[in-house]
Design a protein around this motif. Structure first.
Motif, PDB file in Angstrom:
ATOM      1  N   LEU B  28      -9.621   5.778  35.476  1.00  0.00           N
ATOM      2  CA  LEU B  28      -8.713   6.376  36.453  1.00  0.00           C
ATOM      3  C   LEU B  28      -8.542   7.863  36.205  1.00  0.00           C
ATOM      4  O   LEU B  28      -8.517   8.656  37.140  1.00  0.00           O
ATOM      5  N   GLY B  29      -8.423   8.223  34.921  1.00  0.00           N
ATOM      6  CA  GLY B  29      -8.019   9.592  34.660  1.00  0.00           C
ATOM      7  C   GLY B  29      -9.064  10.455  33.989  1.00  0.00           C
ATOM      8  O   GLY B  29      -8.831  11.635  33.759  1.00  0.00           O
ATOM      9  N   GLY B  30     -10.237   9.881  33.643  1.00  0.00           N
ATOM     10  CA  GLY B  30     -11.205  10.674  32.888  1.00  0.00           C
ATOM     11  C   GLY B  30     -10.629  11.113  31.558  1.00  0.00           C
ATOM     12  O   GLY B  30     -10.932  12.185  31.050  1.00  0.00           O
ATOM     13  N   VAL B  31      -9.787  10.259  30.985  1.00  0.00           N
ATOM     14  CA  VAL B  31      -9.137  10.589  29.721  1.00  0.00           C
ATOM     15  C   VAL B  31      -9.574   9.568  28.686  1.00  0.00           C
ATOM     16  O   VAL B  31      -9.459   8.365  28.909  1.00  0.00           O
ATOM     17  N   LEU B  32     -10.125  10.051  27.585  1.00  0.00           N
ATOM     18  CA  LEU B  32     -10.499   9.155  26.494  1.00  0.00           C
ATOM     19  C   LEU B  32      -9.413   9.263  25.436  1.00  0.00           C
ATOM     20  O   LEU B  32      -9.280  10.297  24.779  1.00  0.00           O
ATOM     21  N   ASN B  33      -8.627   8.203  25.312  1.00  0.00           N
ATOM     22  CA  ASN B  33      -7.438   8.270  24.469  1.00  0.00           C
ATOM     23  C   ASN B  33      -7.740   7.785  23.055  1.00  0.00           C
ATOM     24  O   ASN B  33      -7.760   6.592  22.783  1.00  0.00           O
ATOM     25  N   LEU B  34      -7.969   8.725  22.137  1.00  0.00           N
ATOM     26  CA  LEU B  34      -8.296   8.336  20.767  1.00  0.00           C
ATOM     27  C   LEU B  34      -7.061   7.940  19.968  1.00  0.00           C
ATOM     28  O   LEU B  34      -7.171   7.556  18.821  1.00  0.00           O
ATOM     29  N   ALA B  35      -5.878   8.045  20.567  1.00  0.00           N
ATOM     30  CA  ALA B  35      -4.677   7.598  19.867  1.00  0.00           C
ATOM     31  C   ALA B  35      -4.328   6.166  20.262  1.00  0.00           C
ATOM     32  O   ALA B  35      -3.251   5.675  19.970  1.00  0.00           O
ATOM     33  N   TYR B  36      -5.280   5.505  20.928  1.00  0.00           N
ATOM     34  CA  TYR B  36      -5.019   4.165  21.447  1.00  0.00           C
ATOM     35  C   TYR B  36      -4.668   3.184  20.328  1.00  0.00           C
ATOM     36  O   TYR B  36      -3.684   2.459  20.406  1.00  0.00           O
ATOM     37  N   GLY B  37      -5.487   3.166  19.286  1.00  0.00           N
ATOM     38  CA  GLY B  37      -5.227   2.270  18.154  1.00  0.00           C
ATOM     39  C   GLY B  37      -3.878   2.569  17.525  1.00  0.00           C
ATOM     40  O   GLY B  37      -3.144   1.664  17.122  1.00  0.00           O
ATOM     41  N   GLN B  38      -3.525   3.839  17.474  1.00  0.00           N
ATOM     42  CA  GLN B  38      -2.240   4.219  16.879  1.00  0.00           C
ATOM     43  C   GLN B  38      -1.084   3.751  17.760  1.00  0.00           C
ATOM     44  O   GLN B  38      -0.015   3.432  17.255  1.00  0.00           O
ATOM     45  N   LEU B  98      -7.393  16.325  21.867  1.00  0.00           N
ATOM     46  CA  LEU B  98      -5.932  16.366  21.778  1.00  0.00           C
ATOM     47  C   LEU B  98      -5.370  15.031  21.304  1.00  0.00           C
ATOM     48  O   LEU B  98      -4.465  14.978  20.475  1.00  0.00           O
ATOM     49  N   THR B  99      -5.930  13.922  21.831  1.00  0.00           N
ATOM     50  CA  THR B  99      -5.396  12.633  21.398  1.00  0.00           C
ATOM     51  C   THR B  99      -5.816  12.339  19.956  1.00  0.00           C
ATOM     52  O   THR B  99      -5.130  11.604  19.253  1.00  0.00           O
ATOM     53  N   LEU B 100      -6.931  12.939  19.521  1.00  0.00           N
ATOM     54  CA  LEU B 100      -7.274  12.826  18.093  1.00  0.00           C
ATOM     55  C   LEU B 100      -6.166  13.453  17.258  1.00  0.00           C
ATOM     56  O   LEU B 100      -5.735  12.899  16.243  1.00  0.00           O
ATOM     57  N   GLY B 101      -5.676  14.615  17.723  1.00  0.00           N
ATOM     58  CA  GLY B 101      -4.555  15.252  17.032  1.00  0.00           C
ATOM     59  C   GLY B 101      -3.331  14.356  17.033  1.00  0.00           C
ATOM     60  O   GLY B 101      -2.659  14.192  16.017  1.00  0.00           O
TER      61      GLY B 101
END
Lengths: 350, 285
Positions: B28-38, B98-101
Motif C-alpha cells: 500500500l505504502g511502498g514502505v519496508l518496515n524494518l522495525a516490524y519484529g520490534q 529510518l525504520t532500521l533506526g
C-alpha cells in the motif's frame, strides 16, 4: 543511493560525491598521508592498555570492512548485506586452513581472500544476471548471510559452533602482541583507501560513477554495467576477506559473533551512512566516530543502541549524503560561488 | 509424511502471518518496515508485563494488540512522514533506513529495561490427534488464530467498502484519489493494522517458542524473506509462500538435520526470488 535520497534536499541530483576530487594525485596522497600519520600516533596514547589497543584494532578492522562495502555499495549501488559473511569466509577459511590443514598463515590468508572474492563476485554476477534491484540484491545477500551464519553454527567440528575456535597458528608471533597488530591493520586500511582512491581515478571509477548515477544512460554510453558491477564486488569482497582473515589472526580466536549480521553488517551500514556513501574518506570518518562513541558509551550497555537509532534517523533525515559530503559541500558553499560545483557531468567525462 | 506436512503447515501459517503485516504496508505504502519484529516484541513485552501484574490472559492479549496498533499509528504519524514525500526506490530505501533506526531504539530500550521478560503462552492439555498425527494444542490454537486472521483479512479486502478502498489505493493511488479516497488515511489504517498483526505474531509465536527482547531482528528477517518470496504487497502470496517454506523446512529438518534445514529453507527462498523476482503470486510491473 546517496543522490537519490538527496533529491529532497537542495543539492542538485546530478551532483555526485566523486566528481569533486581534484585531478592531481596530490589530492589523494596528502590526505592519505596525514590520516596515516595521525592514526600511526594513536598507540603513543593508548599503547599501554591492551583493552584499548584491542578496541583500536577492531575499529580499524571495521574501517576496512566499511571501505570494502563502500566499493561495492557506494560505487555501484549493489546493496550487499553479507559484509559479515564475506569477511567470515575469509576469517573462518583462513583459521581452518591454518589450523586444521596446517598451511602457512600468509598462504591461508591469501586463499581465504580469494575464496571471499570469488563468492562476492558470484553473488554480484547472479544479481546482475537476474537484474535484481537494490532491494532484491539486499534480500538475496541477506539470505546468504543467514545461510552462512547457520553453516558456521552447524558445522561445529570445523568452526567450533557457538563457542568458536581458538587459533594455534600465529599464537606466539608478533600478530598477537600488543602494538604490532594495530600497525598491520592500519597498513591494510591505508592500502585499501589507496586502492579505492586510485580506482576512482581510473576508467573503472569513471564507469562506476556513470552506472551508479544512471544505469541506462551508462549502458547507452557503452559502459558494460554488468561487468563493472562484478568488478566492484570482486574488489570489495577481496578487501572484506583480507580484513576478516587478518583480523582473526590478530585476535587469536573466531566465533559466531565475530562475523554476525547484527555485529558486522548493521554496524558497517551505519558507519558508511554516517561517513557518506560513496565518498573516499567517509568510511574512515564513520568507523572512527562510531568506535569512539561506542567506547565512550560502553557503560550504558544496551541503551547505547537507542542513541545509535536516534543518530541513524537524524542522519538520514537531515544529511542523507553522510557527514563528510555534507560538511564539504557546506564548506564549498561558504567559500563562495567560484568554488561552487553544481552538476558538471561534462567535466567528469574529460 | 502426513505428520511432516501437517507440521509444515503449522509452521507455514506462522510464517505467513509473520509476512502479512509487512507485505500490506509495502504494497500500500511502498514502505519496508524494518522495525516490524520490534513492534511484535513490544506487544510481547506488554502482554508479559500485564500477565505478571495479574491481568487475565485475554485482556492482556487485547492490550498487547492495542499497543501494537498504537506503535503502527505512532510510526505513521512521526517517522514515516518524510518518507511519504518520496516516490519509488528512494522511498523504499529511506523507509528502510529510518525504520532500521527505530528498530535500534526499540531494541536498545527493551534489552536495557526488560532483558529477562519472556512471553511464552503455554497452552496446557494433551496433544490432539488429527489424521492420526498427535499435534500440540499450542500449535493448533496458533494455527487457528492465523487462519481466522487471514480469513478476516481476505473478507475485509473483498467485502467491505473500506477494504475495497484500500485495495484501490494499492492498484492506483491517483485513481483512488480521483474517486474520493484519501490514500494517506488508508495508509494510516494499514499501519495500525500491521501493528496489530505484529502483536498477533507475538501471541501465536509465543505459543510455540518463547518471545523475548532479543527476538526482534529474527522476526523481521524471516518476515522479510517470506514477504519477498510471496510477492511484495501480496497477502495471499504471503500465506502461500509461508506454507510452502514451512513444509520445505519441516521435511528438510526431519530428513536431514536442523541446521541444514534452515539452509535449505533459505536456499528455497533465494531460488524463488531469483526465478520469480516478482514473487510467487506477484505480478510483473
Amino acid at each position: 543511493m546517496s543522490e537519490k535520497l538527496a533529491n529532497n534536499s537542495d543539492a542538485s541530483p546530478l551532483e555526485t560525491v566523486g566528481t569533486h576530487d581534484a585531478r592531481s594525485l596530490a589530492a589523494l596522497f596528502i590526505p592519505l598521508a596525514l590520516l596515516g600519520i595521525a592514526l600511526a600516533l594513536v598507540p603513543l596514547r593508548l599503547g599501554d592498555s591492551r583493552v584499548l589497543m584491542g578496541v583500536a584494532v577492531l575499529g580499524l578492522t571495521y574501517g576496512c570492512y566499511t571501505i570494502g562495502f563502500n566499493v561495492i555499495f557506494g560505487s555501484t549501488g549493489q546493496l550487499f548485506l553479507c559484509v559479515g559473511a564475506l569477511a567470515g569466509i575469509g576469517g573462518y577459511g583462513a583459521a581452518i586452513l591454518a589450523d586444521t590443514a596446517g598451511l602457512a598463515i600468509w598462504a591461508s590468508i591469501l586463499l581465504a581472500t580469494l575464496a571471499a572474492a570469488t563468492i562476492g563476485g558470484l553473488l554480484s554476477y547472479i544479481a546482475v544476471r537476474r537484474s535484481l534491484g537494490v532491494i532484491f540484491t539486499g534480500i538475496v545477500t541477506l539470505i546468504f548471510s543467514l545461510a552462512f551464519e547457520a553453516l558456521t553454527l552447524g558445522l561445529g567440528e570445523w568452526t567450533g559452533g557457538d563457542t568458536g575456535l581458538s587459533l594455534r597458528a600465529g599464537a606466539d608471533t608478533f600478530l598477537q602482541e600488543r602494538i604490532p597488530p594495530y600497525y598491520l591493520m592500519l597498513a591494510l586500511l591505508l592500502s585499501f583507501l589507496l586502492i579505492h582512491g586510485l580506482l576512482r581515478r581510473s576508467h573503472i571509477g569513471w564507469a562506476f560513477r556513470a552506472l551508479r548515477d544512471n544505469e541506462v544512460a551508462a549502458e547507452l554510453a557503452g559502459v558494460d554495467v554488468a561487468r563493472y558491477r562484478v568488478y566492484a564486488a570482486l574488489i570489495g569482497a577481496a578487501m572484506l576477506g583480507l580484513a576478516g582473515s587478518t583480523y582473526v589472526f590478530t585476535e587469536g580466536r573466531v566465533s559466531s559473533t565475530t562475523f554476525g549480521f547484527g555485529e558486522v553488517d548493521i554496524v558497517v551500514l551505519v558507519m558508511l551512512a554516517f561517513g557518506g556513501i560513496g565518498s573516499l574518506f567517509g568510511p574512515i570518518a564513520g568507523a572512527l566516530t562510531f568506535t569512539i562513541i561506542d567506547e565512550a558509551l560502553i557503560q550504558f550497555g544496551q541503551l547505547r543502541y537507542v542513541a545509535y537509532g536516534i543518530l541513524v534517523i537524524a542522519l538520514f533525515l537531515w544529511m542523507p549524503r553522510g557527514i563528510l559530503p555534507t560538511i564539504s559541500s557546506f564548506w564549498r558553499r561558504a567559500r563562495g560561488p567560484k568554488q561552487n560545483t553544481v552538476a558538471k557531468p561534462i567535466q567528469s567525462i574529460e | 509424511m502426513i505428520a511432516n506436512i501437517l507440521d509444515g503447515i503449522v509452521l507455514g501459517l506462522q510464517f505467513g502471518l509473520l509476512a502479512a503485516g509487512l507485505t500490506l504496508v509495502y504494497g500500500l505504502g511502498g514502505v519496508l518496515n524494518l522495525a516490524y519484529g520490534q513492534m511484535a516484541v513490544i506487544s510481547a513485552i506488554v502482554i508479559t508485563l500485564a500477565l505478571s501484574a495479574g491481568v487475565p490472559v485475554l485482556l492482556a492479549v487485547a492490550l498487547g494488540l492495542f499497543v501494537g496498533g498504537l506503535a503502527g499509528l505512532i510510526l505513521d504519524l512521526t517517522i514515516l512522514r518524510p518518507v511519504y514525500r518520496l516516490r519509488g526506490e528512494p522511498r523504499v530505501l529511506l523507509s528502510l533506513l529510518l525504520t532500521l533506526g527505530v528498530s535500534f531504539i526499540i531494541d536498545g530500550f527493551l534489552n536495557w529495561r526488560y532483558p529477562l521478560e519472556t512471553l511464552s503462552l503455554r497452552i496446557p492439555g494433551e496433544a490432539v490427534e488429527i489424521l492420526g498425527v498427535p499435534m500440540r494444542r499450542g500449535s493448533l490454537i496458533a494455527s487457528a488464530i492465523t487462519l481466522v486472521t487471514f480469513a478476516a483479512l481476505f473478507g475485509f479486502f473483498r467485502y467491505t467498502s473500506l477494504g475495497r478502498a484500500v485495495r484501490s489505493v494499492i492498484q492506483d493511488q491517483e485513481g483512488a484519489r480521483l474517486v474520493g479516497i484519501y490514500p494517506h488515511r488508508m495508509l494510516r489504517l494499514i499501519l495500525v493494522l500491521s501493528g496489530v498483526l505484529a502483536g498477533l505474531v507475538a501471541v501465536t509465536r509465543s505459543m510455540v517458542t518463547p518471545v523475548d527482547a532479543q527476538s526482534g531482528l529474527s522476526i523481521t528477517v524471516f518476515a522479510l524473506i517470506v514477504t519477498v518470496v510471496g510477492g511484495l504487497g501480496n497477502v495471499a502470496g504471503a500465506l502461500l509462500a509461508g506454507i510452502i517454506l514451512g513444509i520445505v523446512s519441516v521435511i528438510a529438518a526431519n530428513l536431514i538435520g536442523t541446521y541444514i534445514s534452515l539452509i535449505i529453507l533459505l536456499a528455497a527462498a533465494a531460488l524463488t526470488i531469483l526465478i520469480r523476482p516478482a514473487g510467487l503470486l506477484g505480478v510483473k510491473e
